[in-house]
Design a protein around this motif. Sequence first.
Motif, PDB file in Angstrom:
ATOM      1  N   LYS A   6      87.771  45.198  80.387  1.00 14.84           N
ATOM      2  CA  LYS A   6      88.986  44.554  79.891  1.00 14.84           C
ATOM      3  C   LYS A   6      89.598  43.741  81.021  1.00 14.84           C
ATOM      4  O   LYS A   6      89.198  43.857  82.188  1.00 14.84           O
ATOM      5  CB  LYS A   6      90.005  45.583  79.392  1.00 14.84           C
ATOM      6  CG  LYS A   6      90.494  46.527  80.485  1.00 14.84           C
ATOM      7  CD  LYS A   6      91.778  47.226  80.104  1.00 14.84           C
ATOM      8  CE  LYS A   6      92.966  46.335  80.356  1.00 14.84           C
ATOM      9  NZ  LYS A   6      94.261  47.000  80.204  1.00 14.84           N
ATOM     10  N   GLN A   7      90.573  42.929  80.672  1.00  4.68           N
ATOM     11  CA  GLN A   7      91.314  42.157  81.670  1.00  4.68           C
ATOM     12  C   GLN A   7      92.720  41.935  81.152  1.00  4.68           C
ATOM     13  O   GLN A   7      92.915  41.503  80.014  1.00  4.68           O
ATOM     14  CB  GLN A   7      90.624  40.815  81.915  1.00  4.68           C
ATOM     15  CG  GLN A   7      91.302  39.946  82.966  1.00  4.68           C
ATOM     16  CD  GLN A   7      90.478  38.716  83.305  1.00  4.68           C
ATOM     17  OE1 GLN A   7      89.284  38.820  83.537  1.00  4.68           O
ATOM     18  NE2 GLN A   7      91.105  37.551  83.304  1.00  4.68           N
ATOM     19  N   SER A   8      93.710  42.235  81.986  1.00  4.87           N
ATOM     20  CA  SER A   8      95.100  42.108  81.549  1.00  4.87           C
ATOM     21  C   SER A   8      96.014  42.069  82.765  1.00  4.87           C
ATOM     22  O   SER A   8      95.608  42.424  83.873  1.00  4.87           O
ATOM     23  CB  SER A   8      95.478  43.291  80.649  1.00  4.87           C
ATOM     24  OG  SER A   8      95.337  44.512  81.352  1.00  4.87           O
ATOM     25  N   PRO A   9      97.282  41.640  82.578  1.00  6.24           N
ATOM     26  CA  PRO A   9      98.232  41.661  83.696  1.00  6.24           C
ATOM     27  C   PRO A   9      98.442  43.085  84.180  1.00  6.24           C
ATOM     28  O   PRO A   9      98.577  44.010  83.378  1.00  6.24           O
ATOM     29  CB  PRO A   9      99.512  41.080  83.076  1.00  6.24           C
ATOM     30  CG  PRO A   9      99.031  40.283  81.909  1.00  6.24           C
ATOM     31  CD  PRO A   9      97.855  41.028  81.371  1.00  6.24           C
ATOM     32  N   HIS A  10      98.473  43.269  85.488  1.00  3.83           N
ATOM     33  CA  HIS A  10      98.680  44.587  86.066  1.00  3.83           C
ATOM     34  C   HIS A  10     100.096  44.683  86.605  1.00  3.83           C
ATOM     35  O   HIS A  10     100.445  44.066  87.613  1.00  3.83           O
ATOM     36  CB  HIS A  10      97.676  44.835  87.195  1.00  3.83           C
ATOM     37  CG  HIS A  10      97.790  46.188  87.830  1.00  3.83           C
ATOM     38  ND1 HIS A  10      97.608  47.349  87.108  1.00  3.83           N
ATOM     39  CD2 HIS A  10      98.070  46.564  89.110  1.00  3.83           C
ATOM     40  CE1 HIS A  10      97.764  48.385  87.920  1.00  3.83           C
ATOM     41  NE2 HIS A  10      98.054  47.935  89.132  1.00  3.83           N
ATOM     42  N   ARG A  11     100.939  45.407  85.896  1.00  2.72           N
ATOM     43  CA  ARG A  11     102.348  45.598  86.261  1.00  2.72           C
ATOM     44  C   ARG A  11     103.047  44.268  86.542  1.00  2.72           C
ATOM     45  O   ARG A  11     103.866  44.159  87.438  1.00  2.72           O
ATOM     46  CB  ARG A  11     102.446  46.530  87.476  1.00  2.72           C
ATOM     47  CG  ARG A  11     101.910  47.927  87.197  1.00  2.72           C
ATOM     48  CD  ARG A  11     102.281  48.913  88.287  1.00  2.72           C
ATOM     49  NE  ARG A  11     101.812  50.239  87.915  1.00  2.72           N
ATOM     50  CZ  ARG A  11     100.641  50.750  88.290  1.00  2.72           C
ATOM     51  NH1 ARG A  11      99.835  50.037  89.044  1.00  2.72           N
ATOM     52  NH2 ARG A  11     100.281  51.945  87.904  1.00  2.72           N
ATOM     53  N   ASP A  12     102.686  43.262  85.754  1.00  6.06           N
ATOM     54  CA  ASP A  12     103.318  41.933  85.843  1.00  6.06           C
ATOM     55  C   ASP A  12     103.161  41.286  87.219  1.00  6.06           C
ATOM     56  O   ASP A  12     103.947  40.404  87.584  1.00  6.06           O
ATOM     57  CB  ASP A  12     104.809  42.022  85.486  1.00  6.06           C
ATOM     58  CG  ASP A  12     105.029  42.473  84.056  1.00  6.06           C
ATOM     59  OD1 ASP A  12     104.234  42.053  83.193  1.00  6.06           O
ATOM     60  OD2 ASP A  12     105.976  43.240  83.812  1.00  6.06           O
ATOM     61  N   ARG A  13     102.162  41.689  87.985  1.00  9.98           N
ATOM     62  CA  ARG A  13     101.975  41.131  89.319  1.00  9.98           C
ATOM     63  C   ARG A  13     100.812  40.144  89.370  1.00  9.98           C
ATOM     64  O   ARG A  13     100.920  39.087  89.969  1.00  9.98           O
ATOM     65  CB  ARG A  13     101.723  42.246  90.336  1.00  9.98           C
ATOM     66  CG  ARG A  13     102.865  43.242  90.450  1.00  9.98           C
ATOM     67  CD  ARG A  13     102.519  44.309  91.472  1.00  9.98           C
ATOM     68  NE  ARG A  13     103.510  45.375  91.498  1.00  9.98           N
ATOM     69  CZ  ARG A  13     103.403  46.456  92.251  1.00  9.98           C
ATOM     70  NH1 ARG A  13     102.361  46.615  93.030  1.00  9.98           N
ATOM     71  NH2 ARG A  13     104.342  47.383  92.217  1.00  9.98           N
ATOM     72  N   TYR A  14      99.698  40.524  88.758  1.00  8.09           N
ATOM     73  CA  TYR A  14      98.512  39.687  88.810  1.00  8.09           C
ATOM     74  C   TYR A  14      97.545  40.151  87.727  1.00  8.09           C
ATOM     75  O   TYR A  14      97.715  41.220  87.132  1.00  8.09           O
ATOM     76  CB  TYR A  14      97.844  39.765  90.193  1.00  8.09           C
ATOM     77  CG  TYR A  14      97.595  41.176  90.682  1.00  8.09           C
ATOM     78  CD1 TYR A  14      96.446  41.872  90.328  1.00  8.09           C
ATOM     79  CD2 TYR A  14      98.532  41.826  91.491  1.00  8.09           C
ATOM     80  CE1 TYR A  14      96.224  43.165  90.748  1.00  8.09           C
ATOM     81  CE2 TYR A  14      98.317  43.116  91.919  1.00  8.09           C
ATOM     82  CZ  TYR A  14      97.155  43.787  91.558  1.00  8.09           C
ATOM     83  OH  TYR A  14      96.954  45.078  91.976  1.00  8.09           O
ATOM     84  N   LEU A  15      96.522  39.343  87.460  1.00 11.55           N
ATOM     85  CA  LEU A  15      95.514  39.704  86.472  1.00 11.55           C
ATOM     86  C   LEU A  15      94.518  40.670  87.095  1.00 11.55           C
ATOM     87  O   LEU A  15      93.966  40.414  88.167  1.00 11.55           O
ATOM     88  CB  LEU A  15      94.779  38.465  85.968  1.00 11.55           C
ATOM     89  CG  LEU A  15      95.431  37.678  84.842  1.00 11.55           C
ATOM     90  CD1 LEU A  15      94.579  36.451  84.501  1.00 11.55           C
ATOM     91  CD2 LEU A  15      95.602  38.545  83.596  1.00 11.55           C
ATOM     92  N   ARG A  16      94.278  41.764  86.413  1.00  5.23           N
ATOM     93  CA  ARG A  16      93.316  42.749  86.901  1.00  5.23           C
ATOM     94  C   ARG A  16      92.225  42.945  85.859  1.00  5.23           C
ATOM     95  O   ARG A  16      92.496  43.153  84.679  1.00  5.23           O
ATOM     96  CB  ARG A  16      93.985  44.085  87.187  1.00  5.23           C
ATOM     97  CG  ARG A  16      92.997  45.204  87.490  1.00  5.23           C
ATOM     98  CD  ARG A  16      93.638  46.557  87.541  1.00  5.23           C
ATOM     99  NE  ARG A  16      93.975  46.939  88.897  1.00  5.23           N
ATOM    100  CZ  ARG A  16      94.422  48.148  89.243  1.00  5.23           C
ATOM    101  NH1 ARG A  16      94.614  49.064  88.325  1.00  5.23           N
ATOM    102  NH2 ARG A  16      94.699  48.416  90.507  1.00  5.23           N
ATOM    103  N   GLY A  17      90.990  42.873  86.308  1.00  2.00           N
ATOM    104  CA  GLY A  17      89.865  43.261  85.473  1.00  2.00           C
ATOM    105  C   GLY A  17      89.647  44.756  85.605  1.00  2.00           C
ATOM    106  O   GLY A  17      90.053  45.374  86.594  1.00  2.00           O
ATOM    107  N   TYR A  18      89.020  45.345  84.597  1.00  2.00           N
ATOM    108  CA  TYR A  18      88.812  46.789  84.620  1.00  2.00           C
ATOM    109  C   TYR A  18      87.471  47.121  83.985  1.00  2.00           C
ATOM    110  O   TYR A  18      87.174  46.672  82.873  1.00  2.00           O
ATOM    111  CB  TYR A  18      89.937  47.508  83.880  1.00  2.00           C
ATOM    112  CG  TYR A  18      89.806  49.008  83.935  1.00  2.00           C
ATOM    113  CD1 TYR A  18      90.188  49.710  85.072  1.00  2.00           C
ATOM    114  CD2 TYR A  18      89.263  49.722  82.875  1.00  2.00           C
ATOM    115  CE1 TYR A  18      90.052  51.086  85.145  1.00  2.00           C
ATOM    116  CE2 TYR A  18      89.121  51.095  82.929  1.00  2.00           C
ATOM    117  CZ  TYR A  18      89.512  51.778  84.063  1.00  2.00           C
ATOM    118  OH  TYR A  18      89.359  53.136  84.130  1.00  2.00           O
ATOM    119  N   ILE A  19      86.664  47.891  84.685  1.00  2.00           N
ATOM    120  CA  ILE A  19      85.379  48.359  84.158  1.00  2.00           C
ATOM    121  C   ILE A  19      85.600  49.747  83.577  1.00  2.00           C
ATOM    122  O   ILE A  19      85.858  50.709  84.313  1.00  2.00           O
ATOM    123  CB  ILE A  19      84.301  48.385  85.254  1.00  2.00           C
ATOM    124  CG1 ILE A  19      84.062  46.970  85.774  1.00  2.00           C
ATOM    125  CG2 ILE A  19      83.003  48.983  84.714  1.00  2.00           C
ATOM    126  CD1 ILE A  19      83.078  46.893  86.934  1.00  2.00           C
TER     127      ILE A  19
END
Length: 218
Positions: free
Chosen positions: A64-77
């Motif tokens: 998945k990929q989404s904003p991480h705590r409104d700081r930056y985009l984070r991908g996640y495996i």
Amino acid sequence: METITYRAYSGEHELPHIISLVQSELSEPYVVYTYRYFLHQWPHLSFLAYAQGVAHPVGVIVCKQSPHRDRYLRGYIAMLSVDKNYRKRGIASALVRHSINVMQDGGAQEIALETEFDNSPALALYTSLGFVPEKRLHRFYLNGKDAFRLVLPLGGMEDAAGDLRRTPSSSSSDEEGEEDYAEDTAKLVRLRRRVAALRACRMVKVWPADDDDRVSGR
């Protein structure tokens, strides 16, 4: 040796094969809604490996990929699994690279995952691809095992984070990070207890969106 081809997830017909691959590796199987949460929203980030002459996939990665705590985009495996008969052929690393490339093209500044602290093959794979351990999560899994959170920085994070960018030398940032992890861990414990209770009474519950990135990437 068979030729291996890789392609993005293409639809519900592939879901049973994905579930079969992933559940063969996990001590705490996910409900079907967990898979659908990721696959329906980010199908382009999930890839399957097919061996020549084999109808079903022999490897899969779900991300998945989404904003991480409104700081930056984070991908996640979230999930990575390869059929035991097809290991040591570079399939797992190829799957991870496919997803990393797409997430980076989509603007991710960082990619994260969790894996069991004693899963040496997984740790070796991810560190060879540039991931670094960021945090040890105590009793992360229902079986009581600890996990390591690993992170792959992709660059551009300072620009994306602006005034909220991370500065390793800042004690205030460290304290804030510790508070974030403590909050996440508390949420995880509550969620996993709820899932365990639901399994016990044979009920099905949708995985809450705000805890989706706590799924194991083992």
